[in-house]
Scaffold this motif. Structure first.
Motif, short mmCIF file in Angstrom:
data_model
loop_
_atom_site.label_atom_id
_atom_site.label_comp_id
_atom_site.label_asym_id
_atom_site.label_seq_id
_atom_site.Cartn_x
_atom_site.Cartn_y
_atom_site.Cartn_z
N GLN A 244 43.73 41.20 -32.47
CA GLN A 244 44.23 42.53 -32.09
C GLN A 244 45.76 42.52 -31.94
N ASN A 245 46.27 41.48 -31.30
CA ASN A 245 47.73 41.38 -31.10
C ASN A 245 48.47 41.32 -32.43
N GLU A 246 47.83 40.65 -33.41
CA GLU A 246 48.49 40.49 -34.72
C GLU A 246 48.18 41.66 -35.67
N ASP A 247 47.40 42.62 -35.20
CA ASP A 247 46.94 43.71 -36.07
C ASP A 247 46.32 43.12 -37.35
N ALA A 248 45.49 42.10 -37.15
CA ALA A 248 44.91 41.36 -38.28
C ALA A 248 43.85 42.18 -39.01
N ARG A 249 43.56 41.76 -40.23
CA ARG A 249 42.48 42.35 -41.02
C ARG A 249 41.58 41.21 -41.49
N PRO A 250 40.69 40.72 -40.62
CA PRO A 250 39.82 39.61 -40.99
C PRO A 250 38.98 39.96 -42.22
N ALA A 251 38.82 38.98 -43.11
CA ALA A 251 38.12 39.26 -44.39
C ALA A 251 36.64 39.52 -44.18
N ILE A 252 36.11 40.38 -45.03
CA ILE A 252 34.67 40.69 -45.04
C ILE A 252 34.03 39.92 -46.19
N ALA A 253 32.90 39.26 -45.90
CA ALA A 253 32.28 38.39 -46.91
C ALA A 253 31.60 39.18 -48.03
N PHE B 92 37.28 47.10 -42.88
CA PHE B 92 36.37 48.01 -43.58
C PHE B 92 37.03 49.37 -43.78
N MET B 93 37.62 49.88 -42.71
CA MET B 93 38.20 51.24 -42.78
C MET B 93 39.35 51.30 -43.78
N ASP B 94 40.12 50.23 -43.86
CA ASP B 94 41.22 50.22 -44.84
C ASP B 94 40.69 50.17 -46.27
N GLY B 95 39.47 49.65 -46.43
CA GLY B 95 38.92 49.42 -47.78
C GLY B 95 38.17 50.59 -48.37
N VAL B 96 37.80 51.57 -47.54
CA VAL B 96 37.04 52.70 -48.07
C VAL B 96 37.69 54.01 -47.61
N ASP B 97 37.70 54.99 -48.49
CA ASP B 97 38.27 56.29 -48.12
C ASP B 97 37.14 57.20 -47.64
N LEU B 98 37.17 57.51 -46.36
CA LEU B 98 36.12 58.35 -45.79
C LEU B 98 36.62 59.76 -45.47
N ALA C 50 39.56 59.30 -36.26
CA ALA C 50 40.30 60.55 -36.53
C ALA C 50 41.70 60.24 -37.07
N ALA C 51 42.32 59.17 -36.54
CA ALA C 51 43.67 58.83 -36.99
C ALA C 51 43.67 58.26 -38.41
N GLN C 52 42.66 57.45 -38.70
CA GLN C 52 42.62 56.81 -40.02
C GLN C 52 42.23 57.80 -41.12
N TYR C 53 41.37 58.75 -40.76
CA TYR C 53 40.87 59.70 -41.77
C TYR C 53 41.12 61.13 -41.29
N PRO C 54 42.34 61.63 -41.45
CA PRO C 54 42.67 62.96 -40.92
C PRO C 54 41.85 64.09 -41.54
N ASP C 55 41.29 63.87 -42.73
CA ASP C 55 40.50 64.93 -43.36
C ASP C 55 39.00 64.75 -43.17
#
Ligand code: FMN
Length: 226
Positions: A122-131, A161-167, A191-196
Motif C-alpha cells: 500500500q505504501n508503495e502503491d504497488a500493483r502485485p501481478a495476477i496469475a 485488476f482495476m487497472d487492467g479492465v475498463d469498467l 467511483a474514482a477509478q471509473y467515473p462513468d
C-alpha cells in the motif's frame, strides 16, 4: 405409388438431417459466443479458475470478481476464504459468472507477515501481478467486486485488476469481508477509478459471520433489485 413413398421417405430423412445439423451448428456457435470465462484480452491460455454456471439475472449479465484467502487470515486457516463464501452466496442468487483474482506470488501463510507485506504494497502503491488472465468484461452489465479489507481498503492486487479492465459504463457493486472496517474505502475507490460507472451500495460482512450471512446477502441483493 411405391416410388412416391420412397421419394417421400427420402425427403423426410433429408429434412430431419438438416434440422439436426442446423441445431449442432447453432449450439457450437453459441458456445463460441458465450461470455469470457478466463479468456484474456490477449487471447492467452484459459485461466485456472474462472467458473460459470450461467450469467443471467433477468436481462443483466453479471460477473462476480473476488479475491479471498484461507491462510494468512486473521482467524485462519479456513476451509473457504470468507470473501469467497459471500461471493458464492451472490452467485447462488444471481447465477452470475465468477472470476477469482489469483496472485502470481502468494502471500505468506501467517497473518503477521501478510499484514506487513500488504502495508508495504500500500505504501508503495504497488500493483502485485495476477496469475490468471483477466476476464473479458465486454458482455457484462454488472460487476460485483469483492475482497477482504486490507488496511482500510481493497488489497492492492484488486487495483491491479482495476487497472487492467475498463469498467466505465457498467454497474459496479463492492462487497467485502473485514474485522471492523466494513466497506472501508472500496466504494469511493471504484467511483474514482471509473467515473462513468454507476456504483451501487455495497455490503461489508464481518469475516467470522460470512458463513451465516446468506440472509443478509439475499436481503441486500433484493434491495438492489437482483
Ligand atoms: C493484510 C491484512 C490487513 C487487514 N486489514 C484489515 C483492516 O484494515 N480492517 C479490517 O476490518 N480487517 C482487516 N483485515 C481482516 C480481513 O479483512 C478479514 O479477516 C477478512 O474477512 C479476510 O477475508 P478472506 O478470508 O476472504 O481473505 C486484514 C487482514 C489482513 C490479512
Amino acid at each position: 405409388m411405391k416410388r412416391t413413398r420412397i421419394i417421400t421417405l427420402v425427403a423426410v430423412l433429408a429434412v430431419l438431417a438438416a434440422a439436426l445439423l442446423g441445431y449442432d451448428l447453432l449450439r457450437r456457435g453459441s458456445d463460441a459466443a458465450s461470455p469470457a470465462r478466463g479468456q484474456s484480452d490477449s487471447g492467452a491460455a484459459e485461466s485456472a479458475n474462472p467458473s460459470a454456471a450461467g450469467s443471467d439475472a433477468g436481462d443483466s449479465k453479471i460477473l462476480i470478481v473476488y479475491f479471498s484467502r484461507t491462510e494468512g487470515v486473521y482467524d485462519g486457516p479456513l476451509d473457504v476464504g470468507h470473501t469467497k463464501v459471500v461471493a458464492d452466496f451472490i452467485q447462488a442468487r444471481t447465477g452470475a459468472d465468477e472470476y477469482e483474482i489469483v496472485p502470481a506470488t502468494d502471500y505468506p501463510t501467517d497473518y503477521q507477515s501478510t499484514t506487513e507485506i500488504a502495508q508495504a504494497e500500500q505504501n508503495e502503491d504497488a500493483r502485485p501481478a495476477i496469475a490468471n488472465p483477466l476476464p473479458d468484461v465486454a458482455d457484462y452489465d454488472t460487476v460485483f467486486i469483492g475482497a477482504p479489507i486490507w488496511w482500510g481498503e481493497y488489497p492492492m492486487i484488486v487495483r491491479t485488476f482495476m487497472d487492467g479492465v475498463d469498467l466505465n459504463g457498467k454497474t459496479l457493486v463492492p462487497f467485502t469481508t473485514h474485522e471492523g472496517s466494513g466497506l472501508g474505502t472500496t466504494q469511493s475507490q471504484l467511483a474514482a477509478q471509473y467515473p462513468d460507472a454507476t456504483v451501487l451500495d455495497g455490503l461489508g460482512v464481518r469475516g467470522g459471520e460470512a458463513e451465516s450471512s446468506r440472509p443478509d446477502v439475499d436481503e441486500w441483493l433484493e434491495g438492489l433489485g437482483f
